[in-house]
Scaffold this motif. Structure first.
Motif, PDB file in Angstrom:
ATOM      1  N   ASN A  60      23.650 -39.800   7.929  1.00  0.00           N
ATOM      2  CA  ASN A  60      24.332 -38.538   8.245  1.00  0.00           C
ATOM      3  C   ASN A  60      23.396 -37.416   8.709  1.00  0.00           C
ATOM      4  OD1 ASN A  60      26.924 -37.173   8.193  1.00  0.00           O
ATOM      5  ND2 ASN A  60      26.042 -35.913   6.579  1.00  0.00           N
ATOM      6  N   TYR A  61      22.223 -37.337   8.098  1.00  0.00           N
ATOM      7  CA  TYR A  61      21.307 -36.218   8.384  1.00  0.00           C
ATOM      8  C   TYR A  61      20.804 -36.279   9.838  1.00  0.00           C
ATOM      9  CZ  TYR A  61      16.714 -33.794   7.390  1.00  0.00           C
ATOM     10  OH  TYR A  61      15.574 -33.027   7.393  1.00  0.00           O
TER      11      TYR A  61
ATOM     12  N   SER B  63      22.988 -33.423  11.638  1.00  0.00           N
ATOM     13  CA  SER B  63      22.550 -32.138  11.062  1.00  0.00           C
ATOM     14  C   SER B  63      21.321 -31.556  11.754  1.00  0.00           C
ATOM     15  CB  SER B  63      22.276 -32.303   9.564  1.00  0.00           C
ATOM     16  OG  SER B  63      23.410 -32.693   8.860  1.00  0.00           O
TER      17      SER B  63
ATOM     18  N   GLY C  31      14.714 -32.238   4.538  1.00  0.00           N
ATOM     19  CA  GLY C  31      15.856 -32.332   3.639  1.00  0.00           C
ATOM     20  C   GLY C  31      16.050 -33.735   3.119  1.00  0.00           C
TER      21      GLY C  31
ATOM     22  N   SER D 201      15.965 -34.650   0.020  1.00  0.00           N
ATOM     23  CA  SER D 201      15.576 -34.527  -1.380  1.00  0.00           C
ATOM     24  C   SER D 201      14.789 -33.235  -1.479  1.00  0.00           C
ATOM     25  CB  SER D 201      14.770 -35.740  -1.859  1.00  0.00           C
ATOM     26  OG  SER D 201      13.559 -35.832  -1.165  1.00  0.00           O
ATOM     27  N   LYS D 202      14.441 -32.869  -2.694  1.00  0.00           N
ATOM     28  CA  LYS D 202      13.867 -31.538  -2.889  1.00  0.00           C
ATOM     29  C   LYS D 202      12.435 -31.440  -2.371  1.00  0.00           C
ATOM     30  CE  LYS D 202      13.816 -27.431  -5.198  1.00  0.00           C
ATOM     31  NZ  LYS D 202      14.220 -26.923  -6.508  1.00  0.00           N
TER      32      LYS D 202
ATOM     33  N   VAL E 178      17.092 -28.361   4.653  1.00  0.00           N
ATOM     34  CA  VAL E 178      18.448 -28.857   4.860  1.00  0.00           C
ATOM     35  C   VAL E 178      18.903 -29.589   3.600  1.00  0.00           C
ATOM     36  CG1 VAL E 178      19.967 -30.129   6.416  1.00  0.00           C
ATOM     37  CG2 VAL E 178      17.732 -29.373   7.231  1.00  0.00           C
TER      38      VAL E 178
ATOM     39  N   GLY F 257      22.145 -31.495   2.500  1.00  0.00           N
ATOM     40  CA  GLY F 257      23.447 -31.966   2.962  1.00  0.00           C
ATOM     41  C   GLY F 257      23.864 -33.210   2.226  1.00  0.00           C
TER      42      GLY F 257
ATOM     43  N   VAL G 115      26.999 -29.191   4.421  1.00  0.00           N
ATOM     44  CA  VAL G 115      25.593 -29.093   4.824  1.00  0.00           C
ATOM     45  C   VAL G 115      25.147 -27.633   4.706  1.00  0.00           C
ATOM     46  CG1 VAL G 115      23.858 -29.584   6.587  1.00  0.00           C
ATOM     47  CG2 VAL G 115      25.911 -31.014   6.460  1.00  0.00           C
TER      48      VAL G 115
ATOM     49  N   GLN H 108      17.274 -24.118  -0.687  1.00  0.00           N
ATOM     50  CA  GLN H 108      17.689 -25.239   0.172  1.00  0.00           C
ATOM     51  C   GLN H 108      18.779 -24.788   1.147  1.00  0.00           C
ATOM     52  OE1 GLN H 108      16.657 -26.027  -3.266  1.00  0.00           O
ATOM     53  NE2 GLN H 108      14.898 -26.332  -1.923  1.00  0.00           N
TER      54      GLN H 108
ATOM     55  N   ASP I 109      25.303 -32.564  -8.077  1.00  0.00           N
ATOM     56  CA  ASP I 109      24.043 -31.814  -8.004  1.00  0.00           C
ATOM     57  C   ASP I 109      24.131 -30.571  -8.875  1.00  0.00           C
ATOM     58  OD1 ASP I 109      22.877 -33.532  -6.114  1.00  0.00           O
ATOM     59  OD2 ASP I 109      23.918 -32.506  -4.475  1.00  0.00           O
TER      60      ASP I 109
ATOM     61  N   VAL J 206      18.540 -26.334  -5.364  1.00  0.00           N
ATOM     62  CA  VAL J 206      18.902 -27.557  -6.082  1.00  0.00           C
ATOM     63  C   VAL J 206      17.951 -27.711  -7.254  1.00  0.00           C
ATOM     64  CG1 VAL J 206      19.251 -30.058  -5.915  1.00  0.00           C
ATOM     65  CG2 VAL J 206      19.682 -28.614  -3.918  1.00  0.00           C
TER      66      VAL J 206
ATOM     67  N   LYS K 211      24.491 -36.831 -11.493  1.00  0.00           N
ATOM     68  CA  LYS K 211      24.913 -38.175 -11.095  1.00  0.00           C
ATOM     69  C   LYS K 211      23.826 -39.195 -11.420  1.00  0.00           C
ATOM     70  CE  LYS K 211      23.923 -36.832  -6.332  1.00  0.00           C
ATOM     71  NZ  LYS K 211      24.532 -36.404  -5.083  1.00  0.00           N
TER      72      LYS K 211
ATOM     73  N   ASN L 124      16.773 -40.652  -6.283  1.00  0.00           N
ATOM     74  CA  ASN L 124      16.575 -40.198  -4.902  1.00  0.00           C
ATOM     75  C   ASN L 124      15.141 -40.555  -4.522  1.00  0.00           C
ATOM     76  OD1 ASN L 124      16.277 -38.801  -2.506  1.00  0.00           O
ATOM     77  ND2 ASN L 124      17.530 -37.074  -3.176  1.00  0.00           N
TER      78      ASN L 124
ATOM     79  N   LYS M 121      19.001 -43.000  -1.388  1.00  0.00           N
ATOM     80  CA  LYS M 121      19.697 -42.874  -2.646  1.00  0.00           C
ATOM     81  C   LYS M 121      19.950 -44.254  -3.248  1.00  0.00           C
ATOM     82  CE  LYS M 121      19.838 -38.590  -1.287  1.00  0.00           C
ATOM     83  NZ  LYS M 121      19.688 -38.577   0.143  1.00  0.00           N
TER      84      LYS M 121
HETATM   85  C1  J2J Z   1      17.547 -31.598  -2.863  1.00  0.00           C
HETATM   86  N1  J2J Z   1      18.433 -32.622  -2.837  1.00  0.00           N
HETATM   87  C2  J2J Z   1      18.954 -32.955  -1.652  1.00  0.00           C
HETATM   88  C3  J2J Z   1      17.680 -31.209  -0.532  1.00  0.00           C
HETATM   89  C4  J2J Z   1      20.079 -33.825   0.014  1.00  0.00           C
HETATM   90  C5  J2J Z   1      21.567 -33.369   5.802  1.00  0.00           C
HETATM   91  C6  J2J Z   1      20.540 -33.460   4.892  1.00  0.00           C
HETATM   92  C7  J2J Z   1      20.548 -34.420   3.878  1.00  0.00           C
HETATM   93  C8  J2J Z   1      21.627 -35.301   3.767  1.00  0.00           C
HETATM   94  C9  J2J Z   1      21.619 -36.305   2.674  1.00  0.00           C
HETATM   95  C10 J2J Z   1      22.676 -35.209   4.683  1.00  0.00           C
HETATM   96  C11 J2J Z   1      18.626 -32.279  -0.451  1.00  0.00           C
HETATM   97  N2  J2J Z   1      17.182 -30.918  -1.754  1.00  0.00           N
HETATM   98  N3  J2J Z   1      17.276 -30.525   0.542  1.00  0.00           N
HETATM   99  O1  J2J Z   1      23.727 -36.023   4.636  1.00  0.00           O
HETATM  100  O2  J2J Z   1      23.662 -34.181   6.587  1.00  0.00           O
HETATM  101  C12 J2J Z   1      20.454 -34.872  -2.246  1.00  0.00           C
HETATM  102  C13 J2J Z   1      21.606 -34.266  -3.066  1.00  0.00           C
HETATM  103  C14 J2J Z   1      22.828 -34.642  -2.234  1.00  0.00           C
HETATM  104  C15 J2J Z   1      22.450 -36.019  -1.735  1.00  0.00           C
HETATM  105  C16 J2J Z   1      23.194 -36.442  -0.492  1.00  0.00           C
HETATM  106  C17 J2J Z   1      22.647 -34.237   5.705  1.00  0.00           C
HETATM  107  N4  J2J Z   1      19.336 -32.840   0.549  1.00  0.00           N
HETATM  108  N5  J2J Z   1      19.863 -33.898  -1.311  1.00  0.00           N
HETATM  109  O3  J2J Z   1      20.618 -36.486   1.995  1.00  0.00           O
HETATM  110  O4  J2J Z   1      24.469 -38.436   1.473  1.00  0.00           O
HETATM  111  O5  J2J Z   1      21.625 -34.920  -4.299  1.00  0.00           O
HETATM  112  O6  J2J Z   1      22.789 -36.974   2.482  1.00  0.00           O
HETATM  113  O7  J2J Z   1      24.025 -34.638  -2.977  1.00  0.00           O
HETATM  114  O8  J2J Z   1      22.080 -39.266   1.703  1.00  0.00           O
HETATM  115  O9  J2J Z   1      21.036 -35.923  -1.480  1.00  0.00           O
HETATM  116  O10 J2J Z   1      22.604 -37.589   0.029  1.00  0.00           O
HETATM  117  P1  J2J Z   1      23.030 -38.172   1.442  1.00  0.00           P
END
Ligand code: J2J
Length: 538
Positions: free
Chosen positions: A236-237, A241, A307, A309-310, A330, A332, A338, A354, A414, A426, A431, A435, A440
């Motif tokens: 998705n990212y 995004s 983005g 993860s943190k 980012v 998302g 997002v 974030q 989260d 974050v 959950k 990560n 995930k």
């Molecule tokens: C901390 N945790 C984060 C961040 C995602 C854009 C960017 C990322 C995703 C993605 C995405 C984080 N800091 N900056 O789909 O469009 C963790 C959170 C979140 C989960 C979602 C996008 N950015 N996370 O990572 O579906 O726990 O999407 O709920 O893979 O990643 O994971 P995912």
């Protein structure tokens, strides 16, 4: 309407259309529009090809016609497992135009994941890469075709399809294609998940187009933008995004790289004059270290997105001095919401948060364990709903009862803190997920595989901190057999066909698990135990 898909409530459809969020355009139409506006501009570049919007539009029609001839049609699910290549883009747009539904899998998925995707989505077709990607996908496809009754078509993205169709042979004279509606499901994506089996996310053209249009806007993309995709484009990212699709929305150039290392990415940034790219925090650490020792011209880069993860504030601080560009955090999720730091935000906001949700129509709540809203600035679980956040997973009614509130909010899992002006930090998660470098891992999924081993009495998988990957996975195992070794368990998981990134990074043997007051395995305590152990060795 696609069976098992729960459509958006009519009232919301009307609302989002009236608000101008949903524009009733399909991805097929978006590409034709771009071809008529930006026809001769470069749309996609990969390791061997370079095509304009006009050419891309033509190839997509030709491939959709070929897909149609071999029997693919509207609502057929097609598991797509392709690397970052032009083929990926042409394939997904050809499926969009046909109204067939790509199920986005990652190149790292193996028998266990692909089998499940095919079975669960009742896929008709499976599209695999040719040789050269470190795994025998043709062999896997053979097994899948034999075992999964719905799968009758295998297509190989190679000149030689062997026993299967070759993608190259499916480009044909253009034939009439069906009329696709923007409220139709465009594709399925996989949820990061926290339960035994990955959940599927169905996205419509309307909602997803809005997501990438807003992303392109926040990231200030236009036709001069050059986006480099180093992360798997099916995720998705990098897909939205603003990613591959957001860049195409803006009429910019998309550069696809199959690798993310500095030695692959930096030359591409130099050659293609890349203006924006998206990475995960562990890659950011590697790139930051690599810049001074490589001598590439990275001056075209305006935005480095981090983005998934943190990102630590410490690493965040280094991005602008080292790359000479703006850092954009980012946060998302494939389920929808997002958040971005804005390009003109203060350094403090960019380094410490974030970001903020991208649409004024995103509803955000931060709640305690009883679903009561916490005081402003307090930590709680983030719940969200809005014009591009799903209202339920595909074919998962029971799970949806837990994963969404009665009034349609998605429970992100989260733990966050939201500032008065809407910026999110974050903090942690509730959950049951690891990560690992942005990938995930649903603890329960891997636990279930390990429990199937005859010598495993019980198992609990938790995240442990890692300097480079952010987190790694640690499996605490209670064994029935003193001779059971770590290597036995990993070998077992491999024969089960689990993707590599899900393999526990470490196994700890236990006689008993610590329990919570109500008798559940106390994972918090397990996380603490492994952290203490790791610190002792440092
Ligand atoms: C901390 N945790 C984060 C961040 C995602 C854009 C960017 C990322 C995703 C993605 C995405 C984080 N800091 N900056 O789909 O469009 C963790 C959170 C979140 C989960 C979602 C996008 N950015 N996370 O990572 O579906 O726990 O999407 O709920 O893979 O990643 O994971 P995912």
């Amino acid at each position: 309407m696609l069976k098992h898909y729960k459509p958006w409530p009519e009232k919301l459809k009307t609302r989002y259309k009236e608000l101008g969020c949903w524009e009733d355009k399909t991805f097929g139409q978006m590409l034709s529009d771009r071809a008529s506006i930006y026809g001769d501009r470069t749309a996609i570049v990969d390791h061997q090809s370079r095509v304009t919007y006009k050419e891309l539009d033509k190839y997509v029609n030709q491939l959709a016609s070929g897909f149609q001839r071999i029997g693919l049609s509207r609502e057929d699910r097609v598991v797509v497992q392709l690397p970052n290549t032009l083929d990926f883009v042409v394939v997904i747009f050809a499926l969009f135009r046909l109204g067939a539904i790509p199920v986005f899998s990652l190149l790292s998925h193996r028998d266990s994941e692909i089998r499940y995707f095919c079975e669960f989505s009742e896929a008709k077709a499976y599209i695999i890469p040719g040789d050269g990607y470190g795994y025998d996908f043709e062999q896997l496809a053979k097994t899948i075709q034999t075992d999964v009754t719905s799968v009758d078509t295998i297509i190989v993205a190679d000149e030689d399809g062997g026993d299967f169709y070759s993608l190259n042979d499916l480009y044909e004279n253009e034939t009439a294609l069906p009329d696709i509606k923007a409220d139709d499901v465009a594709f399925f994506q996989l949820s990061g998940g926290s339960t035994g089996l990955p959940k599927m996310i169905a996205r419509t053209h309307n909602e997803y187009m809005y997501s990438l249009r807003m992303s392109a806007d926040v990231c200030q993309l236009d036709e001069t933008s050059v986006y480099l995709a180093v992360l798997p484009a099916a995720h998705n990212y990098p897909l939205s995004s603003p990613g591959v699709l957001g860049t195409m929305y803006a009429g910019g150039k998309v550069v696809l790289s199959s690798g993310a290392s500095p030695d692959e990415a930096f030359p591409l940034i130099e050659q293609e004059r890349v203006t924006i790219t998206a990475i995960v925090p562990p890659l950011a650490l590697i790139w930051l270290e690599a810049v001074p020792t490589r001598h590439y011209d990275l001056s075209s880069l305006r935005v480095l997105q981090v983005g998934g993860s943190k990102l630590s504030a410490e690493a965040a601080k280094k991005v602008t001095p080292v790359f000479g560009c703006t850092l954009q955090q980012v946060y998302g999720m494939a389920e929808g919401l997002v958040n971005y730091t804005r390009l003109n935000d203060s350094d403090d906001v960019i380094i410490q948060t974030q970001g903020k949700s991208m649409s004024v129509y995103d509803d955000i709540r931060v709640v305690d364990e009883e679903d009561n809203e916490v005081a402003q600035g307090e930590i709680g679980e983030l719940l969200t709903r809005g014009p591009y956040t799903i209202r339920g997973y595909y074919k998962a009614e029971e799970h949806n009862e837990k994963a969404f509130t009665a009034d349609g909010y998605y429970r992100t899992g989260d733990l966050v803190r939201v500032s008065e002006d809407g910026y999110i930090t974050v903090i942690d998660r509730v959950k049951d997920q690891i990560n690992r470098a942005g990938e995930k891992i649903a603890a329960e999924e891997v636990e279930n595989y390990l429990l199937a081993h005859p010598a495993v009495r019980d198992v609990a998988i938790v995240a442990m901190p890692d300097k480079w990957l952010g987190e790694k996975s640690c499996a605490f195992v209670i064994s029935r057999d003193q001779d059971l070794k770590e290597t036995d368990l990993i070998a077992f998981l491999r024969t089960e066909g689990l993707a590599d990134y899900k393999m526990p990074d470490r196994i700890e043997w236990m006689a008993n698990f610590p329990k919570t007051a109500i008798g559940k395995v106390n994972k918090k305590e397990l996380r603490r135990l492994i952290e203490v152990k790791l610190n002792e060795h440092n």
